[in-house]
Design an enzyme around this catalytic site. Structure first.
Site, PDB file in Angstrom:
ATOM      1  N   PHE A  55       0.865  -1.186   0.000  1.00  0.00           N
ATOM      2  CA  PHE A  55       0.000   0.000   0.000  1.00  0.00           C
ATOM      3  C   PHE A  55       0.895   1.227   0.000  1.00  0.00           C
ATOM      4  CE2 PHE A  55      -2.174   3.242   2.647  1.00  0.00           C
ATOM      5  CZ  PHE A  55      -3.449   3.275   2.118  1.00  0.00           C
ATOM      6  N   GLU A 109       5.085   9.398   1.381  1.00  0.00           N
ATOM      7  CA  GLU A 109       6.180   9.813   0.489  1.00  0.00           C
ATOM      8  C   GLU A 109       7.273  10.461   1.337  1.00  0.00           C
ATOM      9  OE1 GLU A 109       4.493  12.337  -2.514  1.00  0.00           O
ATOM     10  OE2 GLU A 109       3.147  10.750  -3.234  1.00  0.00           O
ATOM     11  N   GLY A 118       3.970  12.661   4.988  1.00  0.00           N
ATOM     12  CA  GLY A 118       3.720  11.577   5.948  1.00  0.00           C
ATOM     13  C   GLY A 118       2.367  11.751   6.618  1.00  0.00           C
ATOM     14  N   TRP A 123       8.725   4.130   2.912  1.00  0.00           N
ATOM     15  CA  TRP A 123       8.322   3.375   4.114  1.00  0.00           C
ATOM     16  C   TRP A 123       7.188   2.408   3.813  1.00  0.00           C
ATOM     17  CZ3 TRP A 123      11.962   3.926   7.453  1.00  0.00           C
ATOM     18  CH2 TRP A 123      12.572   5.164   7.644  1.00  0.00           C
ATOM     19  N   ARG A 131      13.293 -15.262  39.290  1.00  0.00           N
ATOM     20  CA  ARG A 131      14.601 -14.616  39.475  1.00  0.00           C
ATOM     21  C   ARG A 131      14.800 -14.265  40.954  1.00  0.00           C
ATOM     22  NH1 ARG A 131      19.763 -13.737  37.683  1.00  0.00           N
ATOM     23  NH2 ARG A 131      20.478 -11.655  38.246  1.00  0.00           N
ATOM     24  N   LEU A 137      13.373  -7.531  33.687  1.00  0.00           N
ATOM     25  CA  LEU A 137      14.344  -8.567  33.327  1.00  0.00           C
ATOM     26  C   LEU A 137      15.796  -8.119  33.490  1.00  0.00           C
ATOM     27  CD1 LEU A 137      11.758  -9.895  32.086  1.00  0.00           C
ATOM     28  CD2 LEU A 137      13.280 -10.881  30.384  1.00  0.00           C
ATOM     29  N   GLU A 183       0.488   4.367  10.520  1.00  0.00           N
ATOM     30  CA  GLU A 183      -0.994   4.357  10.513  1.00  0.00           C
ATOM     31  C   GLU A 183      -1.555   5.489  11.375  1.00  0.00           C
ATOM     32  OE1 GLU A 183      -2.734   1.973   8.886  1.00  0.00           O
ATOM     33  OE2 GLU A 183      -1.152   0.524   8.442  1.00  0.00           O
ATOM     34  N   THR A 230       0.341   8.808  13.526  1.00  0.00           N
ATOM     35  CA  THR A 230       1.183   8.833  14.722  1.00  0.00           C
ATOM     36  C   THR A 230       0.297   9.026  15.962  1.00  0.00           C
ATOM     37  OG1 THR A 230       1.477  11.225  14.756  1.00  0.00           O
ATOM     38  CG2 THR A 230       3.027   9.982  13.395  1.00  0.00           C
ATOM     39  N   PHE A 232      -5.103  20.619  13.369  1.00  0.00           N
ATOM     40  CA  PHE A 232      -4.111  19.970  12.507  1.00  0.00           C
ATOM     41  C   PHE A 232      -3.136  20.977  11.890  1.00  0.00           C
ATOM     42  CE2 PHE A 232      -7.131  16.582  12.852  1.00  0.00           C
ATOM     43  CZ  PHE A 232      -6.333  15.467  12.880  1.00  0.00           C
TER      44      PHE A 232
HETATM   45  C1  LIG Z   1       8.082   0.467   9.653  1.00  0.00           C
HETATM   46  C2  LIG Z   1       7.126   1.368   8.944  1.00  0.00           C
HETATM   47  C3  LIG Z   1       6.238   0.832   8.014  1.00  0.00           C
HETATM   48  C4  LIG Z   1       5.373   1.685   7.309  1.00  0.00           C
HETATM   49  N1  LIG Z   1       4.527   1.139   6.353  1.00  0.00           N
HETATM   50  C5  LIG Z   1       3.815   1.982   5.545  1.00  0.00           C
HETATM   51  C6  LIG Z   1       3.053   1.467   4.446  1.00  0.00           C
HETATM   52  O1  LIG Z   1       2.961   0.248   4.250  1.00  0.00           O
HETATM   53  N2  LIG Z   1       2.441   2.341   3.610  1.00  0.00           N
HETATM   54  C7  LIG Z   1       2.494   3.688   3.799  1.00  0.00           C
HETATM   55  O2  LIG Z   1       1.927   4.428   2.997  1.00  0.00           O
HETATM   56  N3  LIG Z   1       3.204   4.226   4.852  1.00  0.00           N
HETATM   57  C8  LIG Z   1       3.860   3.397   5.716  1.00  0.00           C
HETATM   58  N4  LIG Z   1       4.603   3.916   6.770  1.00  0.00           N
HETATM   59  C9  LIG Z   1       4.680   5.376   6.927  1.00  0.00           C
HETATM   60  C10 LIG Z   1       3.934   5.908   8.131  1.00  0.00           C
HETATM   61  O3  LIG Z   1       2.554   5.813   7.938  1.00  0.00           O
HETATM   62  C11 LIG Z   1       4.435   7.330   8.381  1.00  0.00           C
HETATM   63  O4  LIG Z   1       5.735   7.215   8.920  1.00  0.00           O
HETATM   64  C12 LIG Z   1       3.533   8.120   9.320  1.00  0.00           C
HETATM   65  O5  LIG Z   1       2.336   8.465   8.671  1.00  0.00           O
HETATM   66  C13 LIG Z   1       4.215   9.418   9.813  1.00  0.00           C
HETATM   67  O6  LIG Z   1       4.747  10.129   8.762  1.00  0.00           O
HETATM   68  P1  LIG Z   1       6.278  10.641   8.845  1.00  0.00           P
HETATM   69  O7  LIG Z   1       7.127   9.497   9.257  1.00  0.00           O
HETATM   70  O8  LIG Z   1       6.572  11.312   7.549  1.00  0.00           O
HETATM   71  O9  LIG Z   1       6.295  11.677  10.020  1.00  0.00           O
HETATM   72  P2  LIG Z   1       5.844  13.215   9.970  1.00  0.00           P
HETATM   73  O10 LIG Z   1       4.469  13.324   9.404  1.00  0.00           O
HETATM   74  O11 LIG Z   1       6.918  14.024   9.343  1.00  0.00           O
HETATM   75  O12 LIG Z   1       5.775  13.553  11.520  1.00  0.00           O
HETATM   76  C14 LIG Z   1       6.949  13.805  12.310  1.00  0.00           C
HETATM   77  C15 LIG Z   1       6.487  14.188  13.717  1.00  0.00           C
HETATM   78  O13 LIG Z   1       5.687  15.371  13.649  1.00  0.00           O
HETATM   79  C16 LIG Z   1       4.430  15.133  14.259  1.00  0.00           C
HETATM   80  N5  LIG Z   1       3.393  15.904  13.566  1.00  0.00           N
HETATM   81  C17 LIG Z   1       3.125  15.945  12.236  1.00  0.00           C
HETATM   82  N6  LIG Z   1       2.076  16.739  11.987  1.00  0.00           N
HETATM   83  C18 LIG Z   1       1.658  17.202  13.191  1.00  0.00           C
HETATM   84  C19 LIG Z   1       0.609  18.062  13.625  1.00  0.00           C
HETATM   85  N7  LIG Z   1      -0.267  18.609  12.764  1.00  0.00           N
HETATM   86  N8  LIG Z   1       0.489  18.326  14.948  1.00  0.00           N
HETATM   87  C20 LIG Z   1       1.349  17.763  15.847  1.00  0.00           C
HETATM   88  N9  LIG Z   1       2.349  16.951  15.511  1.00  0.00           N
HETATM   89  C21 LIG Z   1       2.503  16.658  14.206  1.00  0.00           C
HETATM   90  C22 LIG Z   1       4.208  13.642  14.135  1.00  0.00           C
HETATM   91  O14 LIG Z   1       3.288  13.170  15.092  1.00  0.00           O
HETATM   92  C23 LIG Z   1       5.609  13.111  14.358  1.00  0.00           C
HETATM   93  O15 LIG Z   1       5.876  13.037  15.726  1.00  0.00           O
HETATM   94  C24 LIG Z   1       5.413   3.087   7.538  1.00  0.00           C
HETATM   95  C25 LIG Z   1       6.285   3.599   8.518  1.00  0.00           C
HETATM   96  C26 LIG Z   1       7.117   2.759   9.214  1.00  0.00           C
HETATM   97  C27 LIG Z   1       8.046   3.331  10.243  1.00  0.00           C
END
Ligand SMILES: Cc1cc2nc3c(=O)[nH]c(=O)nc-3n(C[C@H](O)[C@H](O)[C@H](O)COP(=O)(O)OP(=O)(O)OC[C@H]3O[C@@H](n4cnc5c(N)ncnc54)[C@H](O)[C@@H]3O)c2cc1C
Length: 409
Positions: free
Chosen positions: A154, A158, A162, A187, A293, A363, A388, A390, A408
């Site tokens: 899925f 990008e 995120g 990701w 333990r 542990l 899915e 944060t 947001f």
């Molecule tokens: C192991 C793994 C597997 C994944 N699998 C998939 C997948 O199969 N398909 C897919 O499409 N994606 C996947 N993802 C991506 C995942 O959904 C994103 O990492 C997630 O949506 C967060 O986006 P970001 O990492 O770009 O963080 P960012 O959006 O850049 O956020 C960074 C920080 O800022 C905070 N933040 C952002 N906006 C706000 C706001 N408005 N207010 C307050 N805080 C905010 C966030 O909470 C976070 O703490 C995966 C990620 C991981 C780590």
């Protein structure tokens, strides 16, 4: 571990409440949640638990260490009917949402990477085809996906998009009978091993979903290495460079962000359950360890500070399980509101992570090794906390729902 060993034996635990002795419930089911499940639900849970105990636990630590996904398990997972198990028809098991949740709980008691694999296949790849695909797309893909012969992924996130998927840059331009995809997805779970990618891209007509087959010219993948979390799961980038796909590969029945967000709701539902499995696994190991333990000539479980940790873990586990079960009942009755998913995903993952960290401390040094599953779960849950939606984003969803005000942006 034998579950009957978990029964407490203190006299204090068998106080009379209403003039009759109430037996101490199991230490891993302190609210008798088992009694709230139907026979079919218990059967699904026990079958998946057995599979995880016998087939997953003996090998998952090695895969975590090596950074590999145990692909050999795919036919067995398919045989159990776990791919798209909550979908009706097209070779899917058509079981209830609670059954699906219980399966996620047991899979994640094994490893979050395994649950992620099954979640992505069923909720993020099969669900959009099942919900929004043409009849031809459903007939072509779903039966083989249910059999595990076709693995899906899925692609929404990008590098620069995120938490705010509406800012995506990947485009799909119409060119006669084709669409031309350009962009990068980041990701993406299962990306490097997927036969079929469900990709969300910007078109003249808004955001649309596309089915992109492995091997299509202009479509390549590269795996993310050096992860310290979800190591037994493949995470990849998807690259599209003038990638032509037939126009009929577009999902015809959905337009806009509602499409990917509805899929994420499905997957988050499974995560809310799955996190309880990881928490239970950590709690059970910590409880067992605390009873055996010896330090200062006593089991460490006899110290108040250790008991406080275990009591908090046990209480949070019960709360998370009840939250997940009511979430499932609401879903089965068609009464599920997305804010309820946010509440359960946020709470259950957050508390599972806290449980894993506390269990690790029980542990001592042993907690940091792969001999015990706790640090593996703890590291995995860091990803589950972020993907899915944060923890922060679900906080804002809940805040918006109860105030009517968006925070947001
Ligand atoms: C192991 C793994 C597997 C994944 N699998 C998939 C997948 O199969 N398909 C897919 O499409 N994606 C996947 N993802 C991506 C995942 O959904 C994103 O990492 C997630 O949506 C967060 O986006 P970001 O990492 O770009 O963080 P960012 O959006 O850049 O956020 C960074 C920080 O800022 C905070 N933040 C952002 N906006 C706000 C706001 N408005 N207010 C307050 N805080 C905010 C966030 O909470 C976070 O703490 C995966 C990620 C991981 C780590």
């Amino acid at each position: 571990m034998k579950f009957n060993k978990l029964r407490g034996n203190s006299d204090i635990m068998t106080e009379t409440t209403t003039h009759r002795q109430v037996q101490m419930p199991l230490a891993n089911d302190l609210y008798n949640i088992d009694s709230l499940l139907s026979e079919e639900e218990r059967m699904v849970r026990d079958t998946v638990r057995k599979f995880v105990n016998e087939r997953v636990l003996p090998i998952i630590g090695e895969h975590f260490e090596a950074g590999t996904f145990p692909r050999g398990l795919i036919p067995e997972i398919a045989e159990l009917g776990l791919f798209g198990m909550h979908l009706e028809g097209y070779g899917c098991a058509g079981l209830s949402a609670v059954c699906y949740g219980l399966a996620c709980q047991e899979l994640e008691a094994g490893d979050s990477g395994l649950r992620s694999f099954v979640s992505v296949q069923g909720s993020l790849a099969m669900f959009p085809i099942w919900s929004y695909g043409s009849e031809e797309q459903k007939q072509r893909w779903l039966p083989r996906m249910a059999q595990g012969e076709v693995i899906g992924c899925f692609g929404l996130t990008e590098p620069d998009s995120g938490s705010d998927p509406g800012s995506m840059r990947t485009t799909a331009r119409r060119d006669g009978d084709s669409f031309v995809l350009n962009g990068t997805k980041m990701w993406i779970t299962n990306g490097g091993i997927a036969d079929l990618a469900v990709v969300w891209a910007r078109t003249e007509d808004g955001i649309r979903g596309f089915l992109v087959e492995r091997g299509t010219p202009g479509f390549t993948t590269s795996d993310v290495h050096h992860k310290l979390s979800l190591r037994a799961s493949v995470t990849s980038e998807l690259h599209f460079e003038d990638c032509h796909i037939p126009a009929e590969n577009m999902l015809p029945n959905i337009r806009g962000l509602r499409g990917p967000l509805s899929c994420l709701d499905e997957a988050r539902y499974g995560i809310a359950w799955g996190a309880t499995g990881a928490a239970r696994a950590c709690y059970e190991v910590a409880l067992d360890y605390a009873k055996t333990r010896i330090q200062f000539n006593r089991p460490i479980g006899s110290f108040q500070l250790v008991q406080q940790k275990l009591a908090i873990m046990a209480t949070e586990l019960v709360k998370a399980q009840l939250l997940a079960l009511q979430l499932g009942r609401n879903k089965d009755e068609g009464k599920l509101h997305p804010v309820q998913i946010s509440i359960a995903k946020r709470n259950n993952v957050r508390e599972a992570l806290k449980t894993a960290r506390e269990a690790r401390s029980v542990l001592g040094a042993n907690g940091i090794t792969l001999e015990y599953p706790i640090s593996r779960h703890s590291n995995n849950l860091e990803s589950v906390y972020t993907y899915e939606g944060t923890d922060d984003i679900h906080t804002l969803v809940i805040g918006q729902a109860i105030t009517g005000l968006s925070a947001f942006s």
